[in-house]
Design a protein around this motif. Structure first.
Motif, short mmCIF file in Angstrom:
data_model
loop_
_atom_site.label_atom_id
_atom_site.label_comp_id
_atom_site.label_asym_id
_atom_site.label_seq_id
_atom_site.Cartn_x
_atom_site.Cartn_y
_atom_site.Cartn_z
N TYR A 266 0.91 -1.27 0.00
CA TYR A 266 0.09 -0.04 -0.18
C TYR A 266 1.02 1.38 -0.01
O TYR A 266 0.47 2.24 0.56
N ASN A 267 1.81 1.25 -0.67
CA ASN A 267 2.75 2.35 -0.79
C ASN A 267 2.28 3.46 -1.82
O ASN A 267 2.89 4.34 -1.29
N ASN A 268 1.26 3.02 -2.23
CA ASN A 268 0.79 3.83 -3.29
C ASN A 268 -0.37 4.85 -2.78
O ASN A 268 -0.97 5.68 -3.29
N ILE A 269 -0.60 4.56 -1.31
CA ILE A 269 -1.77 5.27 -0.81
C ILE A 269 -0.96 6.13 0.42
O ILE A 269 -0.42 5.58 1.05
N HIS A 270 -1.48 7.31 0.41
CA HIS A 270 -0.93 8.47 1.79
C HIS A 270 -1.81 8.09 2.95
O HIS A 270 -2.93 8.65 3.02
N ILE A 271 -1.41 7.23 3.80
CA ILE A 271 -2.15 6.65 4.89
C ILE A 271 -2.51 7.86 5.98
O ILE A 271 -3.56 8.01 6.32
N LYS A 272 -1.45 8.71 5.91
CA LYS A 272 -1.53 9.87 6.78
C LYS A 272 -2.69 10.71 6.61
O LYS A 272 -3.26 11.22 7.29
N ALA A 273 -2.80 10.92 5.22
CA ALA A 273 -3.63 11.92 4.72
C ALA A 273 -5.29 11.10 4.83
O ALA A 273 -6.06 11.94 5.07
N ALA A 274 -5.28 9.72 4.51
CA ALA A 274 -6.29 9.07 4.69
C ALA A 274 -7.05 9.27 6.02
O ALA A 274 -8.23 9.62 6.06
N LYS A 275 -6.25 9.13 7.05
CA LYS A 275 -6.68 9.35 8.44
C LYS A 275 -7.26 10.76 8.46
O LYS A 275 -8.10 10.94 9.01
N ARG A 276 -6.29 11.66 8.08
CA ARG A 276 -6.90 13.11 8.31
C ARG A 276 -8.21 13.44 7.67
O ARG A 276 -8.89 14.08 8.21
N TYR A 277 -8.41 12.74 6.33
CA TYR A 277 -9.55 13.16 5.69
C TYR A 277 -10.82 11.98 6.21
O TYR A 277 -11.90 11.99 5.64
N GLY A 278 -10.51 11.01 7.15
CA GLY A 278 -11.55 10.35 7.70
C GLY A 278 -11.95 9.43 6.83
O GLY A 278 -12.97 8.40 6.76
N LEU A 279 -10.94 8.96 5.88
CA LEU A 279 -11.20 7.82 4.75
C LEU A 279 -10.72 6.57 5.58
O LEU A 279 -9.70 6.49 6.01
N ARG A 280 -11.33 5.39 5.53
CA ARG A 280 -10.90 4.10 6.13
C ARG A 280 -10.56 3.17 4.95
O ARG A 280 -10.98 3.13 3.79
N VAL A 281 -9.36 2.71 5.20
CA VAL A 281 -8.32 2.07 4.25
C VAL A 281 -8.15 0.46 4.61
O VAL A 281 -7.67 0.34 5.95
N ALA A 282 -8.52 -0.52 3.57
CA ALA A 282 -7.86 -1.80 3.96
C ALA A 282 -7.46 -2.43 2.90
O ALA A 282 -7.46 -1.86 1.75
N ASN A 283 -6.42 -3.32 3.20
CA ASN A 283 -5.71 -3.68 1.89
C ASN A 283 -6.08 -5.46 1.79
O ASN A 283 -7.18 -5.88 2.63
N THR A 284 -5.30 -6.34 0.99
CA THR A 284 -5.49 -7.73 1.00
C THR A 284 -4.23 -8.19 1.33
O THR A 284 -3.17 -8.60 0.29
#
Length: 336
Positions: A78-96
């Protein structure tokens, strides 16, 4: 839930449809997620992306403004997703996280065998009716030292495969796997020693800040002149500029990879008519001792089925309010 699947490939759509079983409203598009295609997510609760999609800060901000709440990845990395920004924007992220470690490790083995035994050259010569054996010399894997960088899900399978070949195995990992020590006789050491002592080095680590260009110019210089380097992890684990220099100067024996550090816009596309413009990629492909495959290691029936199942397990958990076991911990700071 309304779900938009980016970078949908024809071979994976049937498995995704079976896994969904008509529960969610799903739209499949072939375009990758980027700053231009983010607008396509308007009206969707969730999106599903692949490793080549761009989920950087700017893209995530657009998705948040469009009302997207969930992002599930059809990949372990998941190096292609900015996890810190996702948290800031309230986006929940999961991988496989685990879809088929066998698929990746077996592909790494295929790259190794093809390079060592000059299978590509032999095939070309035979198809040209040339049955000479000149230039086809390889070496027995039996008794050779194999360095495995990262002995997690995939690396541990690679260790077992190489143990079956009768290899001596060196491992490098922050958390040694004591089962591998018992089962395969893996000896854990630091990365520099692994690079200097191994006949073959296989990379199985995620791309993080710490692992960016992990295989640097200095570590390439430590390797044996005939060492084979295998990369089925991520392209940026290896310093491409230093790698090309090492190949030019014959400082390593061969390089086999299923990844490249700038795949976006090139991989998962047919560029046969337009060609490619990335000079480093063109240079890599010019070496006879480089074998590059188009990020296909995950393309097995079993892996595709498991990726599809996990994708909808994540979506189902979020919709029902249950714990999504694959949700990424936001303490991990990785940027795309």
């Amino acid at each position: 839930m309304k779900l938009l699947v980016y970078s949908a490939k024809e071979f994976e759509i049937p498995a995704l449809k079976r896994a969904n079983n008509n529960v969610h409203q799903v739209t499949y598009i072939s375009q990758a997620l980027d700053t231009h295609t983010a607008i396509k997510a308007v009206g969707y609760d969730a999106i599903c992306i692949f490793s080549g999609d761009d989920a950087s800060l700017v893209v995530l901000e657009k998705l948040k403004d469009l009302g997207v709440k969930y992002i599930t990845l059809r990949s372990a990395g998941y190096n292609n997703i900015h996890i810190k920004a996702a948290k800031r924007y309230g986006l929940r992220v999961a991988n496989t996280p685990v879809y088929s470690p066998y698929a990746i490790a077996e592909h790494a083995t295929a790259l190794l065998l093809a390079l060592n035994r000059n299978i590509i050259l032999a095939d070309k010569q035979v198809h040209a009716h040339n049955f000479l054996l000149d230039g086809l010399m390889g070496f027995d894997l039996h008794g050779k030292t194999i360095g495995i960088v990262g002995t997690g899900n995939i690396g541990s399978v690679m260790a077992k495969i190489m143990h079956g070949f009768g290899c001596k195995i060196l491992g490098c990992d922050l958390i040694p796997d004591h089962n591998l020590v018992e089962l395969c006789g893996v000896e854990y050491t630091d990365l520099d020693e692994l690079c200097s002592k191994s006949d073959v080095i296989s990379l199985h680590v995620p791309l993080t800040y710490e692992n960016y260009n992990l295989i640097s110019k200095s570590r390439l210089s430590l390797m044996k002149k005939n060492a084979i380097l295998i990369n089925t992890a991520r392209g940026s684990i290896v310093d491409t500029t230093a790698l090309i220099e090492a190949l030019e100067n014959k400082e390593i024996g061969a390089y086999g990879a299923d990844v490249f550090d700038r795949e976006r816009g090139v991989f998962f596309k047919d560029n046969s008519k337009t060609g490619i413009v990335n000079e480093q990629l063109i240079k890599l492909l010019s070496f006879s001792n480089v074998l590059l495959t188009p990020h296909q290691a995950f393309v097995t029936e079993e892996a595709i089925k498991n990726i599809a199942s996990t994708t909808f397990e994540n979506i189902n958990a979020w919709e029902t309010g249950n714990t999504c076991t694959n949700e990424l911990g936001y303490e991990t700071l990785i940027t795309g």
